[in-house]
Design a protein around this motif. Structure first.
Motif, PDB file in Angstrom:
ATOM      1  N   MET A 220       0.835  -1.187   0.000  1.00 16.57           N
ATOM      2  CA  MET A 220       0.000   0.000   0.000  1.00 16.57           C
ATOM      3  C   MET A 220       0.871   1.240   0.000  1.00 16.57           C
ATOM      4  N   ILE A 221       0.621   2.148  -0.940  1.00 17.62           N
ATOM      5  CA  ILE A 221       1.374   3.391  -1.023  1.00 17.62           C
ATOM      6  C   ILE A 221       0.772   4.450  -0.106  1.00 17.62           C
ATOM      7  N   GLY A 222      -0.536   4.587  -0.116  1.00 14.82           N
ATOM      8  CA  GLY A 222      -1.205   5.578   0.726  1.00 14.82           C
ATOM      9  C   GLY A 222      -2.682   5.637   0.408  1.00 14.82           C
ATOM     10  N   GLU A 223      -3.369   6.605   1.006  1.00 16.47           N
ATOM     11  CA  GLU A 223      -4.810   6.697   0.845  1.00 16.47           C
ATOM     12  C   GLU A 223      -5.265   8.145   0.928  1.00 16.47           C
ATOM     13  N   VAL A 224      -6.460   8.384   0.412  1.00 13.25           N
ATOM     14  CA  VAL A 224      -7.133   9.676   0.497  1.00 13.25           C
ATOM     15  C   VAL A 224      -8.569   9.413   0.922  1.00 13.25           C
ATOM     16  N   ILE A 225      -9.023  10.105   1.965  1.00 10.65           N
ATOM     17  CA  ILE A 225     -10.410   9.997   2.424  1.00 10.65           C
ATOM     18  C   ILE A 225     -11.042  11.378   2.339  1.00 10.65           C
ATOM     19  N   LEU A 226     -12.038  11.519   1.483  1.00 12.27           N
ATOM     20  CA  LEU A 226     -12.763  12.778   1.336  1.00 12.27           C
ATOM     21  C   LEU A 226     -13.991  12.714   2.241  1.00 12.27           C
ATOM     22  N   GLU A 227     -13.889  13.389   3.392  1.00 16.76           N
ATOM     23  CA  GLU A 227     -14.955  13.319   4.391  1.00 16.76           C
ATOM     24  C   GLU A 227     -16.234  13.978   3.898  1.00 16.76           C
ATOM     25  N   ASN A 228     -16.109  15.116   3.222  1.00 14.81           N
ATOM     26  CA  ASN A 228     -17.266  15.875   2.765  1.00 14.81           C
ATOM     27  C   ASN A 228     -17.269  15.905   1.250  1.00 14.81           C
ATOM     28  N   LEU A 229     -18.250  15.249   0.651  1.00 18.69           N
ATOM     29  CA  LEU A 229     -18.327  15.200  -0.807  1.00 18.69           C
ATOM     30  C   LEU A 229     -18.690  16.549  -1.403  1.00 18.69           C
ATOM     31  N   PHE A 230     -19.305  17.418  -0.606  1.00 19.29           N
ATOM     32  CA  PHE A 230     -19.670  18.753  -1.084  1.00 19.29           C
ATOM     33  C   PHE A 230     -18.599  19.792  -0.723  1.00 19.29           C
ATOM     34  N   GLU A 231     -17.390  19.322  -0.523  1.00 20.79           N
ATOM     35  CA  GLU A 231     -16.302  20.212  -0.110  1.00 20.79           C
ATOM     36  C   GLU A 231     -16.000  21.264  -1.161  1.00 20.79           C
ATOM     37  N   VAL A 232     -16.111  20.906  -2.440  1.00 24.80           N
ATOM     38  CA  VAL A 232     -15.747  21.814  -3.518  1.00 24.80           C
ATOM     39  C   VAL A 232     -16.975  22.462  -4.152  1.00 24.80           C
ATOM     40  N   SER A 233     -18.006  21.680  -4.430  1.00 23.37           N
ATOM     41  CA  SER A 233     -19.207  22.210  -5.090  1.00 23.37           C
ATOM     42  C   SER A 233     -20.398  21.340  -4.722  1.00 23.37           C
ATOM     43  N   ASP A 234     -21.525  21.636  -5.321  1.00 26.38           N
ATOM     44  CA  ASP A 234     -22.734  20.854  -5.065  1.00 26.38           C
ATOM     45  C   ASP A 234     -22.842  19.639  -5.969  1.00 26.38           C
ATOM     46  N   LEU A 235     -21.771  19.350  -6.725  1.00 31.20           N
ATOM     47  CA  LEU A 235     -21.655  18.176  -7.603  1.00 31.20           C
ATOM     48  C   LEU A 235     -22.576  18.243  -8.819  1.00 31.20           C
ATOM     49  N   SER A 236     -23.189  19.416  -9.079  1.00 29.68           N
ATOM     50  CA  SER A 236     -24.037  19.538 -10.265  1.00 29.68           C
ATOM     51  C   SER A 236     -23.208  19.573 -11.541  1.00 29.68           C
ATOM     52  N   ARG A 237     -21.956  19.997 -11.437  1.00 30.73           N
ATOM     53  CA  ARG A 237     -21.043  19.962 -12.580  1.00 30.73           C
ATOM     54  C   ARG A 237     -19.728  19.327 -12.141  1.00 30.73           C
ATOM     55  N   GLU A 238     -19.002  18.785 -13.108  1.00 31.74           N
ATOM     56  CA  GLU A 238     -17.767  18.074 -12.795  1.00 31.74           C
ATOM     57  C   GLU A 238     -16.708  19.036 -12.272  1.00 31.74           C
ATOM     58  N   MET A 239     -16.084  18.646 -11.179  1.00 27.98           N
ATOM     59  CA  MET A 239     -15.082  19.483 -10.538  1.00 27.98           C
ATOM     60  C   MET A 239     -13.843  18.635 -10.231  1.00 27.98           C
ATOM     61  N   ALA A 240     -12.694  19.074 -10.741  1.00 24.65           N
ATOM     62  CA  ALA A 240     -11.435  18.343 -10.510  1.00 24.65           C
ATOM     63  C   ALA A 240     -10.886  18.700  -9.134  1.00 24.65           C
ATOM     64  N   ILE A 241     -10.317  17.696  -8.438  1.00 32.40           N
ATOM     65  CA  ILE A 241      -9.803  17.859  -7.075  1.00 32.40           C
ATOM     66  C   ILE A 241      -8.407  17.256  -7.002  1.00 32.40           C
ATOM     67  N   TRP A 242      -7.472  17.992  -6.388  1.00 34.54           N
ATOM     68  CA  TRP A 242      -6.134  17.478  -6.068  1.00 34.54           C
ATOM     69  C   TRP A 242      -6.061  17.224  -4.567  1.00 34.54           C
ATOM     70  N   LYS A 243      -5.562  16.057  -4.203  1.00 34.22           N
ATOM     71  CA  LYS A 243      -5.413  15.719  -2.787  1.00 34.22           C
ATOM     72  C   LYS A 243      -4.054  15.072  -2.546  1.00 34.22           C
ATOM     73  N   ASP A 244      -3.463  15.366  -1.373  1.00 31.45           N
ATOM     74  CA  ASP A 244      -2.232  14.682  -0.956  1.00 31.45           C
ATOM     75  C   ASP A 244      -2.548  13.251  -0.544  1.00 31.45           C
TER      76      ASP A 244
END
Length: 421
Positions: A220-244
């Protein structure tokens, strides 16, 4: 007379005399005279070479013991006839001398070469996008690429791939293709999770990055857990996200949550804990469900004094209990005791398994201590909170660390367990 004029110390005069003698002798042919002349010339050169003074080895051994700053001094046997000797020896010494500072790695290069995930706690970055499709009631997850992953193979590369979960559901998962020998893979793969829009607030996106290994367990190299799916937008349109990508050696498992209330009556010295319900428990059976019950232990200084169990709820991951557990504890002992809560999976054959644990008390951590202090601040009033379940080994290790530094005054009382009303 020729012998009187000879000077043995002067080779040139000796050669000259020899040549004159050979000219006065009519018996010696001209060819022999020329060969004799060459012979005398060669002997003269050899004598000059052998009689020229050599440099002493004592000086070279002595120079070894001189400080480094003195190495540019001219050799003792060179004399003062050569004014450029000092500059020449200095340049030659600097050319021949090894300079270790030229071979030292700069601190920045050393840090970059020795940087690991364990030290930095991050293992590169991952790029993905989210969008919700209202028509099909599905969450679209597009894994785009990863950047600057750590090398897991001996060749200095990795074979990465990504697993995708929409927690707390772990039964449904997706996986990207394996990309060979790269630390910057381009995935560009889309996945679809069917989920009502109203439930997105309680869901978490979990991305686990692995290194494929054909002959052993995948690293296993690592993991990303996005706690809040609405962190960036309301998901009505596609939104790119960068995470460590956070360093991890095994996948983080969401064990679920438990809700209970605490109420203390100082005048009666009675502590009432009401186990209300659990949600999103980890499935322990092959059926995809569990048979959970809750065990509550009253502890003092790491010693268990009393314990109580709830009833067993069959085939469910979201059980409801509403059962009370009551202990008699004097007010002066409230800062010495704690409650250890274990959610167990009942097994008819074999040992019962621990799903997750939690702890509340004045020496607990985080919400466990906050809940306890809030109960003491508001006596005779039930205080309810949701608590996340932890792995049993991790919780026990943290508690031992904390109790090792806690020196209780006196002995703990032996409270009696009262029956539930």
């Amino acid at each position: 007379m020729a012998s009187d004029k000879l000077n043995p110390s002067d080779p040139a005069s000796f050669l000259e005399a020899a040549v004159k003698i050979s000219h006065t002798s009519p018996d010696i042919p001209a060819e022999v005279q020329l060969s004799m002349k060459d012979h005398f010339l060669r002997r003269t050169r050899m004598s000059r070479q052998t009689t020229e003074p050599n440099s002493s080895n004592r000086h070279s051994s002595f120079k070894k013991h001189l400080p480094r700053q003195m190495h540019h001094v001219t050799s003792l046997d060179r004399g003062s006839d050569f004014p450029y000797a000092e500059d020449q020896s200095t340049s030659l010494a600097s050319l021949g001398r090894i300079q270790p500072e030229l071979y030292k790695q700069s601190p920045l290069e050393a840090d970059e070469s020795s940087k690991t995930c364990a030290a930095a706690k991050t293992c590169g970055k991952i790029n993905f996008s989210l969008k919700y499709d209202y028509e099909s009631e599905a969450l679209l997850v597009n894994v785009l690429k990863a950047f600057d992953l750590p090398a897991k193979d001996l060749c200095g590369s990795s074979d990465p791939y990504v697993k995708i979960y929409l927690l707390p559901d772990r039964k449904r998962k997706f996986q990207t293709r394996v990309h060979r020998k790269t630390l910057n893979p381009m995935f560009d793969e889309s996945f679809q999770f069917t989920v009502p829009y109203e439930e997105l607030g309680s869901r978490k996106l979990h991305l686990s990055v692995f290194d494929f290994d054909r002959f052993s367990r995948h690293d296993m190299i690592g993991e990303v857990i996005l706690e809040n799916l609405f962190e960036v937008s309301d998901l009505s349109r596609e939104m790119a996200i960068w995470k460590d990508i956070q360093y991890a050696t095994s996948e983080s498992v969401d064990l679920g949550e438990i809700m209970f209330s605490l109420c203390y009556l100082p005048t009666a010295g009675r502590l009432t804990m009401t186990v209300i319900k659990c949600r999103n428990l980890k499935a322990m059976d092959i059926t995809g469900y569990s048979d959970p019950y809750v065990k509550v232990s009253l502890e003092c200084d790491g010693r268990r004094l009393k314990k109580k169990k709830t009833t067993i709820k069959r085939n469910t991951l979201n059980p409801t209990y509403n059962e009370a557990v009551i202990f008699d504890i004097p007010p002066e002992s409230m800062d010495q005791v704690s409650l250890h809560i274990s959610v167990m999976d009942y097994d008819l054959v074999g040992h019962n398994e621990i799903i997750g644990v939690n702890r509340v008390g004045s020496h607990a951590e985080g919400l466990g201590r906050g809940h306890w202090n809030e109960m003491l601040a508001y006596p005779r009033k039930p205080i309810a909170h949701w608590h996340s379940l932890l792995e049993a080994s991790k919780s026990q290790k943290e508690w031992k660390t904390r109790t090792a530094s806690f020196d209780s005054q006196g002995s703990c009382p032996s409270p009696r367990l009262l029956s539930s009303p």
